[in-house]
Scaffold this motif. Structure first.
Motif, PDB file in Angstrom:
ATOM      1  N   ILE A  23       0.839  -1.197   0.000  1.00 51.61           N
ATOM      2  CA  ILE A  23       0.000   0.000   0.000  1.00 51.61           C
ATOM      3  C   ILE A  23       0.874   1.246   0.000  1.00 51.61           C
ATOM      4  CG2 ILE A  23      -1.634   1.353   1.376  1.00 51.61           C
ATOM      5  CD1 ILE A  23      -2.779  -1.394   2.336  1.00 51.61           C
ATOM      6  N   SER A  26       2.315   1.973  -3.357  1.00 54.95           N
ATOM      7  CA  SER A  26       1.388   2.177  -4.473  1.00 54.95           C
ATOM      8  C   SER A  26       1.394   3.632  -4.910  1.00 54.95           C
ATOM      9  CB  SER A  26      -0.025   1.750  -4.082  1.00 54.95           C
ATOM     10  OG  SER A  26      -0.564   2.651  -3.138  1.00 54.95           O
ATOM     11  N   THR A  28      -1.218   5.615  -5.281  1.00 55.98           N
ATOM     12  CA  THR A  28      -2.441   6.328  -4.924  1.00 55.98           C
ATOM     13  C   THR A  28      -2.135   7.513  -4.024  1.00 55.98           C
ATOM     14  OG1 THR A  28      -2.838   4.925  -3.001  1.00 55.98           O
ATOM     15  CG2 THR A  28      -3.800   4.217  -5.075  1.00 55.98           C
ATOM     16  N   SER A  32      -5.860   7.948   0.534  1.00 57.89           N
ATOM     17  CA  SER A  32      -6.277   6.593   0.192  1.00 57.89           C
ATOM     18  C   SER A  32      -5.372   5.559   0.862  1.00 57.89           C
ATOM     19  CB  SER A  32      -6.247   6.419  -1.320  1.00 57.89           C
ATOM     20  OG  SER A  32      -6.607   5.118  -1.683  1.00 57.89           O
ATOM     21  N   LYS A  33      -4.083   5.840   0.893  1.00 59.81           N
ATOM     22  CA  LYS A  33      -3.143   4.928   1.553  1.00 59.81           C
ATOM     23  C   LYS A  33      -3.468   4.791   3.029  1.00 59.81           C
ATOM     24  CE  LYS A  33       0.779   5.873  -1.474  1.00 59.81           C
ATOM     25  NZ  LYS A  33       2.146   6.366  -1.551  1.00 59.81           N
ATOM     26  N   TRP A  36      -6.593   2.613   3.513  1.00 56.07           N
ATOM     27  CA  TRP A  36      -6.318   1.192   3.290  1.00 56.07           C
ATOM     28  C   TRP A  36      -5.513   0.606   4.448  1.00 56.07           C
ATOM     29  CZ3 TRP A  36      -8.796  -2.057   0.501  1.00 56.07           C
ATOM     30  CH2 TRP A  36      -9.417  -1.669  -0.652  1.00 56.07           C
ATOM     31  N   TRP A  51      -8.302  -5.842   0.656  1.00 58.87           N
ATOM     32  CA  TRP A  51      -7.183  -5.183  -0.020  1.00 58.87           C
ATOM     33  C   TRP A  51      -6.675  -6.043  -1.178  1.00 58.87           C
ATOM     34  CZ3 TRP A  51      -2.302  -7.341  -0.355  1.00 58.87           C
ATOM     35  CH2 TRP A  51      -1.380  -6.584  -1.068  1.00 58.87           C
ATOM     36  N   GLY A  55      -7.764  -3.567  -3.531  1.00 53.43           N
ATOM     37  CA  GLY A  55      -6.874  -2.498  -3.096  1.00 53.43           C
ATOM     38  C   GLY A  55      -5.908  -2.025  -4.156  1.00 53.43           C
TER      39      GLY A  55
END
Length: 63
Positions: A23, A26, A28, A32-33, A36, A51, A55
């Protein structure tokens, strides 16, 4: 019998650490991280499954 519960806990911990690292890596947004990561931390098994299915994927996996 209890030693199997310990092994299961270690497996869940390892999978959650893997999910959190993915995560963070990623592409994003930070908000958002955070959401998650909170999902994975608050609901360890269910959060990991959600996820894994829906995810954000790590930047390295999408190349």
């Amino acid at each position: 019998m209890f030693e199997y519960a310990g092994i299961g806990g270690l497996i869940v911990l390892a999978l959650n650490i893997w999910a959190i690292v993915s995560i963070v890596g990623s592409g994003t947004t930070n908000g958002s991280k955070v959401l998650w990561i909170l999902l994975v931390l608050i609901l360890p098994i269910i959060g990991f499954v959600i996820w894994f299915v829906a995810g954000p994927k790590s930047a390295r996996a999408s190349v």
